[in-house]
Design a protein around this motif. Structure first.
Motif, PDB file in Angstrom:
ATOM      1  N   LEU A 218       0.812  -1.177  -0.133  1.00 11.06           N
ATOM      2  CA  LEU A 218       0.008  -0.095   0.002  1.00 11.06           C
ATOM      3  C   LEU A 218       0.729   1.376   0.005  1.00 11.06           C
ATOM      4  O   LEU A 218       0.568   1.968  -0.900  1.00 11.06           O
ATOM      5  CB  LEU A 218      -1.161   0.297   1.288  1.00 11.06           C
ATOM      6  N   ALA A 219       1.915   1.232   0.779  1.00 17.65           N
ATOM      7  CA  ALA A 219       2.873   2.431   1.019  1.00 17.65           C
ATOM      8  C   ALA A 219       3.337   2.677  -0.562  1.00 17.65           C
ATOM      9  O   ALA A 219       3.676   4.102  -0.418  1.00 17.65           O
ATOM     10  CB  ALA A 219       3.984   2.356   2.003  1.00 17.65           C
ATOM     11  N   PRO A 231      -9.125   0.168  -5.286  1.00 17.59           N
ATOM     12  CA  PRO A 231     -10.369  -0.196  -4.308  1.00 17.59           C
ATOM     13  C   PRO A 231      -9.637  -0.535  -3.026  1.00 17.59           C
ATOM     14  O   PRO A 231      -8.500  -1.105  -2.961  1.00 17.59           O
ATOM     15  CB  PRO A 231     -10.617  -1.486  -5.251  1.00 17.59           C
ATOM     16  N   MET A 232     -10.432  -0.468  -1.994  1.00 17.75           N
ATOM     17  CA  MET A 232     -10.061  -0.662  -0.667  1.00 17.75           C
ATOM     18  C   MET A 232      -9.606  -2.239  -0.678  1.00 17.75           C
ATOM     19  O   MET A 232      -9.126  -2.804   0.124  1.00 17.75           O
ATOM     20  CB  MET A 232     -11.279  -0.480   0.234  1.00 17.75           C
ATOM     21  N   VAL A 242      -5.076   4.235   5.872  1.00 18.05           N
ATOM     22  CA  VAL A 242      -4.692   4.444   4.498  1.00 18.05           C
ATOM     23  C   VAL A 242      -4.387   5.898   4.476  1.00 18.05           C
ATOM     24  O   VAL A 242      -3.308   6.564   3.707  1.00 18.05           O
ATOM     25  CB  VAL A 242      -5.816   3.986   3.594  1.00 18.05           C
ATOM     26  N   VAL A 243      -5.257   6.640   5.039  1.00 21.62           N
ATOM     27  CA  VAL A 243      -5.237   8.212   5.061  1.00 21.62           C
ATOM     28  C   VAL A 243      -3.955   8.753   5.518  1.00 21.62           C
ATOM     29  O   VAL A 243      -3.178   9.554   5.002  1.00 21.62           O
ATOM     30  CB  VAL A 243      -6.499   8.723   5.485  1.00 21.62           C
ATOM     31  N   GLN A 244      -3.693   8.298   6.746  1.00 24.62           N
ATOM     32  CA  GLN A 244      -2.468   8.600   7.441  1.00 24.62           C
ATOM     33  C   GLN A 244      -1.098   8.398   6.668  1.00 24.62           C
ATOM     34  O   GLN A 244      -0.476   8.825   6.641  1.00 24.62           O
ATOM     35  CB  GLN A 244      -2.382   7.852   8.833  1.00 24.62           C
ATOM     36  N   GLY A 265     -13.639   2.478  -3.309  1.00 15.78           N
ATOM     37  CA  GLY A 265     -12.209   2.755  -3.417  1.00 15.78           C
ATOM     38  C   GLY A 265     -11.981   4.215  -2.956  1.00 15.78           C
ATOM     39  O   GLY A 265     -12.838   5.038  -2.829  1.00 15.78           O
ATOM     40  N   LEU A 266     -10.418   4.531  -2.733  1.00 20.86           N
ATOM     41  CA  LEU A 266     -10.316   5.930  -2.392  1.00 20.86           C
ATOM     42  C   LEU A 266      -9.435   6.489  -3.311  1.00 20.86           C
ATOM     43  O   LEU A 266      -8.590   5.825  -4.053  1.00 20.86           O
ATOM     44  CB  LEU A 266      -9.327   5.739  -1.118  1.00 20.86           C
ATOM     45  N   LYS A 267      -9.635   7.993  -3.300  1.00 22.15           N
ATOM     46  CA  LYS A 267      -8.861   8.726  -4.442  1.00 22.15           C
ATOM     47  C   LYS A 267      -8.039   9.747  -3.823  1.00 22.15           C
ATOM     48  O   LYS A 267      -8.548  10.526  -2.820  1.00 22.15           O
ATOM     49  CB  LYS A 267      -9.726   9.341  -5.391  1.00 22.15           C
ATOM     50  N   PHE A 268      -6.926   9.627  -4.019  1.00 19.97           N
ATOM     51  CA  PHE A 268      -5.729  10.832  -3.395  1.00 19.97           C
ATOM     52  C   PHE A 268      -4.979  11.444  -4.438  1.00 19.97           C
ATOM     53  O   PHE A 268      -4.898  11.315  -5.518  1.00 19.97           O
ATOM     54  CB  PHE A 268      -4.863   9.826  -2.705  1.00 19.97           C
ATOM     55  N   ARG A 269      -4.700  12.792  -4.021  1.00 18.69           N
ATOM     56  CA  ARG A 269      -3.827  13.702  -4.958  1.00 18.69           C
ATOM     57  C   ARG A 269      -2.848  14.218  -4.039  1.00 18.69           C
ATOM     58  O   ARG A 269      -2.755  14.265  -2.885  1.00 18.69           O
ATOM     59  CB  ARG A 269      -4.618  14.797  -5.380  1.00 18.69           C
TER      60      ARG A 269
END
Length: 271
Positions: A218-219, A231-232, A242-244, A265-269
């Motif tokens: 994940l990292a 996707p989670m 995950v957010v941390q 799922g999560l989306k990050f920028r």
């Protein structure tokens, strides 16, 4: 609901971060004041008189408002688990460890890591698990991370590669065995059935790997790309963790997605 989830997660881990004072506008964040107060309490904040119009003000006071305790493993010697940990650390410069998987306390993990020349570089937790980044260089990454160059392999792809491999191999075997009998042999039908039935568990291939391994995978998603999403079910790590981990690499959560095939799922920028 998706936008509300994203806002609450960002409040927990991008606003209530342990700073002495925090001021939040319920109208700007589009969140109920009582829900906002609950998030603040869970992070160890005490509400004080508003310091700005339209805002709720909070002071970090963990002695008076204990934050929700994070997970920790057993704090006792365990030769078997410590031997397992040493095997993870030997010859490595950087390792992510899940305390839930390690079944050791953060203190014990740090002590064992020091014998191999590694120290705790990052520590993230929630009530369900706690992950430590052990590194020979504990300084935080220099942000923003540079964009990656060239192709890269994402371990989340295993959940797509494995089902495709199953259906290709078993489907080809069914065709080969079925040609002489005109596809009427029982073994041919069984192979076709196995090909389609095997796709479902193969779509969760990453779940077969230990939690510590999945945390490390994940990292690696946060590699400097402008945007990251998955996707989670790819890593089956709690969203708060995950957010941390994303924030440590200079990413912020900006959206949530849901597909019938991949699930939420999560989306990050990159900040």
């Amino acid at each position: 609901m998706q936008d509300w989830y994203v806002r609450t997660v960002r409040l927990r881990f991008q606003v209530f971060t342990g700073t002495p004072y925090t001021h939040v506008s319920p109208m700007e964040w589009r969140i109920d004041p009582e829900a906002l107060r609950g998030i603040a309490r869970s992070r160890g904040y005490l509400e004080i008189a508003p310091m700005f119009q339209g805002c709720l003000s909070f002071q970090y006071a963990p002695r008076y408002v204990p934050p929700v305790p994070v997970f920790d493993g057993p704090d006792r010697p365990d030769k078997d688990r410590e031997r397992w940990l040493l095997n993870q650390l030997t010859g490595s410069d950087q390792v992510w460890i899940s305390l839930k998987h390690a079944n050791l306390s953060a203190r014990r993990v740090a002590e064992v890591a020091e014998t191999e020349g590694l120290r705790v570089a990052a520590d993230f937790g929630d009530p369900a698990d706690r992950v430590l980044l052990l590194s020979r260089d504990p300084s935080p990454p220099r942000l923003p991370l540079p964009a990656p160059t060239g192709p890269r392999f994402r371990y989340a792809w295993l959940n797509h590669i494995a089902p495709a491999t199953v259906i290709v191999l078993l489907g080809a075997a069914a065709v080969i065995t079925g040609i002489p009998s005109g596809y009427e042999a029982p073994v041919t039908n069984l192979l076709f059935l196995a090909a389609f039935a095997g796709m479902v568990p193969a779509a969760f291939t990453t779940s077969l790997f230990p939690r510590t391994t999945r945390v490390g995978w994940l990292a690696r998603e946060f590699d400097g790309s402008p945007e990251v999403g998955f996707p989670m079910r790819s890593y089956r790590i709690p969203a708060d963790l995950v957010v941390q981990i994303a924030a440590y690499h200079g990413y912020e959560l900006y959206g949530q997605s849901a597909t019938q095939a991949g699930g939420p799922g999560l989306k990050f920028r990159k900040r």
